[in-house]
Structures are given as structure tokens and as C-alpha cells.
Design a protein around this motif. Structure first.
Motif, PDB file in Angstrom:
ATOM      1  N   MET A  70       0.828  -1.196   0.000  1.00 43.63           N
ATOM      2  CA  MET A  70       0.000   0.000   0.000  1.00 43.63           C
ATOM      3  C   MET A  70       0.867   1.252   0.000  1.00 43.63           C
ATOM      4  N   ASP A  71       1.953   1.238   0.773  1.00 48.55           N
ATOM      5  CA  ASP A  71       2.807   2.428   0.847  1.00 48.55           C
ATOM      6  C   ASP A  71       3.351   2.804  -0.527  1.00 48.55           C
ATOM      7  N   GLU A  72       3.731   1.782  -1.310  1.00 50.33           N
ATOM      8  CA  GLU A  72       4.262   2.044  -2.649  1.00 50.33           C
ATOM      9  C   GLU A  72       3.202   2.686  -3.535  1.00 50.33           C
ATOM     10  N   HIS A  73       1.991   2.157  -3.497  1.00 51.66           N
ATOM     11  CA  HIS A  73       0.911   2.713  -4.322  1.00 51.66           C
ATOM     12  C   HIS A  73       0.512   4.110  -3.856  1.00 51.66           C
ATOM     13  N   ILE A  74       0.517   4.328  -2.555  1.00 49.04           N
ATOM     14  CA  ILE A  74       0.195   5.667  -2.039  1.00 49.04           C
ATOM     15  C   ILE A  74       1.229   6.673  -2.512  1.00 49.04           C
ATOM     16  N   ALA A  75       2.511   6.302  -2.472  1.00 48.31           N
ATOM     17  CA  ALA A  75       3.571   7.195  -2.951  1.00 48.31           C
ATOM     18  C   ALA A  75       3.400   7.496  -4.433  1.00 48.31           C
ATOM     19  N   MET A  76       3.028   6.504  -5.222  1.00 48.38           N
ATOM     20  CA  MET A  76       2.783   6.721  -6.642  1.00 48.38           C
ATOM     21  C   MET A  76       1.612   7.676  -6.841  1.00 48.38           C
ATOM     22  N   GLY A  77       0.574   7.495  -6.046  1.00 47.37           N
ATOM     23  CA  GLY A  77      -0.603   8.359  -6.160  1.00 47.37           C
ATOM     24  C   GLY A  77      -0.279   9.814  -5.899  1.00 47.37           C
ATOM     25  N   HIS A  78       0.662  10.077  -5.001  1.00 47.72           N
ATOM     26  CA  HIS A  78       1.042  11.456  -4.695  1.00 47.72           C
ATOM     27  C   HIS A  78       1.718  12.149  -5.881  1.00 47.72           C
ATOM     28  N   ARG A  79       2.229  11.364  -6.820  1.00 44.85           N
ATOM     29  CA  ARG A  79       2.846  11.947  -8.028  1.00 44.85           C
ATOM     30  C   ARG A  79       1.795  12.462  -9.015  1.00 44.85           C
ATOM     31  N   PHE A  80       0.535  12.147  -8.756  1.00 42.12           N
ATOM     32  CA  PHE A  80      -0.566  12.550  -9.630  1.00 42.12           C
ATOM     33  C   PHE A  80      -1.611  13.293  -8.806  1.00 42.12           C
ATOM     34  N   PRO A  81      -1.338  14.555  -8.450  1.00 38.65           N
ATOM     35  CA  PRO A  81      -2.264  15.299  -7.586  1.00 38.65           C
ATOM     36  C   PRO A  81      -3.637  15.534  -8.215  1.00 38.65           C
ATOM     37  N   SER A  82      -3.752  15.384  -9.529  1.00 41.33           N
ATOM     38  CA  SER A  82      -5.055  15.567 -10.176  1.00 41.33           C
ATOM     39  C   SER A  82      -5.964  14.349 -10.005  1.00 41.33           C
ATOM     40  N   VAL A  83      -5.426  13.264  -9.444  1.00 37.03           N
ATOM     41  CA  VAL A  83      -6.199  12.041  -9.256  1.00 37.03           C
ATOM     42  C   VAL A  83      -6.446  11.838  -7.759  1.00 37.03           C
ATOM     43  N   LYS A  84      -7.703  11.843  -7.385  1.00 41.11           N
ATOM     44  CA  LYS A  84      -8.081  11.586  -5.989  1.00 41.11           C
ATOM     45  C   LYS A  84      -8.313  10.086  -5.845  1.00 41.11           C
ATOM     46  N   ILE A  85      -7.701   9.489  -4.820  1.00 40.70           N
ATOM     47  CA  ILE A  85      -7.800   8.045  -4.607  1.00 40.70           C
ATOM     48  C   ILE A  85      -8.601   7.786  -3.337  1.00 40.70           C
ATOM     49  N   ASN A  86      -9.658   6.991  -3.465  1.00 39.33           N
ATOM     50  CA  ASN A  86     -10.516   6.622  -2.338  1.00 39.33           C
ATOM     51  C   ASN A  86     -10.388   5.119  -2.120  1.00 39.33           C
ATOM     52  N   THR A  87     -10.009   4.710  -0.918  1.00 38.92           N
ATOM     53  CA  THR A  87      -9.854   3.298  -0.589  1.00 38.92           C
ATOM     54  C   THR A  87     -10.797   2.945   0.551  1.00 38.92           C
ATOM     55  N   THR A  88     -11.484   1.809   0.413  1.00 37.68           N
ATOM     56  CA  THR A  88     -12.388   1.352   1.467  1.00 37.68           C
ATOM     57  C   THR A  88     -12.340  -0.171   1.543  1.00 37.68           C
ATOM     58  N   TYR A  89     -12.648  -0.702   2.679  1.00 40.28           N
ATOM     59  CA  TYR A  89     -12.729  -2.151   2.817  1.00 40.28           C
ATOM     60  C   TYR A  89     -13.940  -2.660   2.043  1.00 40.28           C
ATOM     61  N   SER A  90     -13.839  -3.882   1.527  1.00 46.78           N
ATOM     62  CA  SER A  90     -14.916  -4.415   0.692  1.00 46.78           C
ATOM     63  C   SER A  90     -15.644  -5.568   1.365  1.00 46.78           C
ATOM     64  N   PHE A  91     -15.686  -5.572   2.677  1.00 45.83           N
ATOM     65  CA  PHE A  91     -16.360  -6.649   3.405  1.00 45.83           C
ATOM     66  C   PHE A  91     -17.754  -6.876   2.850  1.00 45.83           C
ATOM     67  N   GLY A  92     -18.017  -8.106   2.445  1.00 43.81           N
ATOM     68  CA  GLY A  92     -19.332  -8.470   1.946  1.00 43.81           C
ATOM     69  C   GLY A  92     -19.518  -8.275   0.453  1.00 43.81           C
ATOM     70  N   LEU A  93     -18.577  -7.614  -0.225  1.00 42.31           N
ATOM     71  CA  LEU A  93     -18.714  -7.392  -1.667  1.00 42.31           C
ATOM     72  C   LEU A  93     -18.160  -8.548  -2.476  1.00 42.31           C
ATOM     73  N   ASP A  94     -17.040  -9.105  -2.035  1.00 44.71           N
ATOM     74  CA  ASP A  94     -16.380 -10.210  -2.730  1.00 44.71           C
ATOM     75  C   ASP A  94     -15.190 -10.625  -1.878  1.00 44.71           C
ATOM     76  N   ASP A  95     -14.225 -11.268  -2.473  1.00 49.52           N
ATOM     77  CA  ASP A  95     -13.077 -11.746  -1.708  1.00 49.52           C
ATOM     78  C   ASP A  95     -11.935 -10.742  -1.613  1.00 49.52           C
ATOM     79  N   GLN A  96     -12.066  -9.576  -2.245  1.00 49.36           N
ATOM     80  CA  GLN A  96     -10.993  -8.593  -2.173  1.00 49.36           C
ATOM     81  C   GLN A  96     -10.893  -8.041  -0.761  1.00 49.36           C
ATOM     82  N   ALA A  97      -9.714  -7.559  -0.407  1.00 52.41           N
ATOM     83  CA  ALA A  97      -9.519  -6.946   0.907  1.00 52.41           C
ATOM     84  C   ALA A  97     -10.059  -5.521   0.915  1.00 52.41           C
ATOM     85  N   PHE A  98      -9.983  -4.846  -0.241  1.00 58.04           N
ATOM     86  CA  PHE A  98     -10.451  -3.469  -0.310  1.00 58.04           C
ATOM     87  C   PHE A  98     -10.794  -3.097  -1.742  1.00 58.04           C
ATOM     88  N   VAL A  99     -11.496  -1.989  -1.891  1.00 59.62           N
ATOM     89  CA  VAL A  99     -11.879  -1.446  -3.194  1.00 59.62           C
ATOM     90  C   VAL A  99     -11.233  -0.074  -3.319  1.00 59.62           C
TER      91      VAL A  99
END
Length: 79
Positions: free
Chosen positions: A1-30
């Protein structure tokens, strides 16, 4: 996650929203991205897919791209 968060900071025009996906499927988050720049979004996604963190992804689910608009405008657009 830290690596992806650092990459996201290089693109200030892109807002990133992360949430847990409990009950949606087998992913840990969306992850949902918001941006007025499709080019910046695509560049960010390409960088993330080439990251060390992505080698630990078991399944890459599809991305859905849309344009945010008022409901009246959305209904008018589909006729």
C-alpha cells in the motif's frame, strides 16, 4: 500500500478513495479514483500495475470509467 500511495502522490489531479470491501467479494479493499484528467489516471494505473506491490495481487478486477454528472444530465444523455 505504501508504494501505491507514494505513486498516487505523483498525480495530484487524481483523488484516490480506498475502502474495505467486506461483503462485496473476496478482495480486501476497493479503490476508486476521481479525476478530470483521463491521461493522468491512465498513467497512474500503468505505474501501479508495474509496481512491486502489484506482484502480490492474485486477481486484477476490471476498471470502470465514467463521467460524474447530475442525474438530470445523465438521464438526458441516455435519452
Amino acid at each position: 500500500m505504501d508504494e501505491h500511495i507514494a505513486m498516487g502522490h505523483r498525480f495530484p489531479s487524481v483523488k484516490i478513495n480506498t475502502t474495505y470491501s467486506f461483503g462485496l467479494d473476496d478482495q480486501a479493499f476497493v479503490v476508486a479514483f476521481e479525476s478530470d484528467s483521463a491521461a493522468d489516471f491512465l498513467d497512474l494505473v500503468q505505474q501501479m500495475r508495474g509496481s512491486e506491490a502489484s506482484t502480490h495481487t492474485v486477481r486484477d478486477t476490471p476498471s470502470f470509467t465514467c463521467v460524474a454528472m447530475d442525474i438530470e444530465d445523465a438521464l438526458a444523455a441516455i435519452g
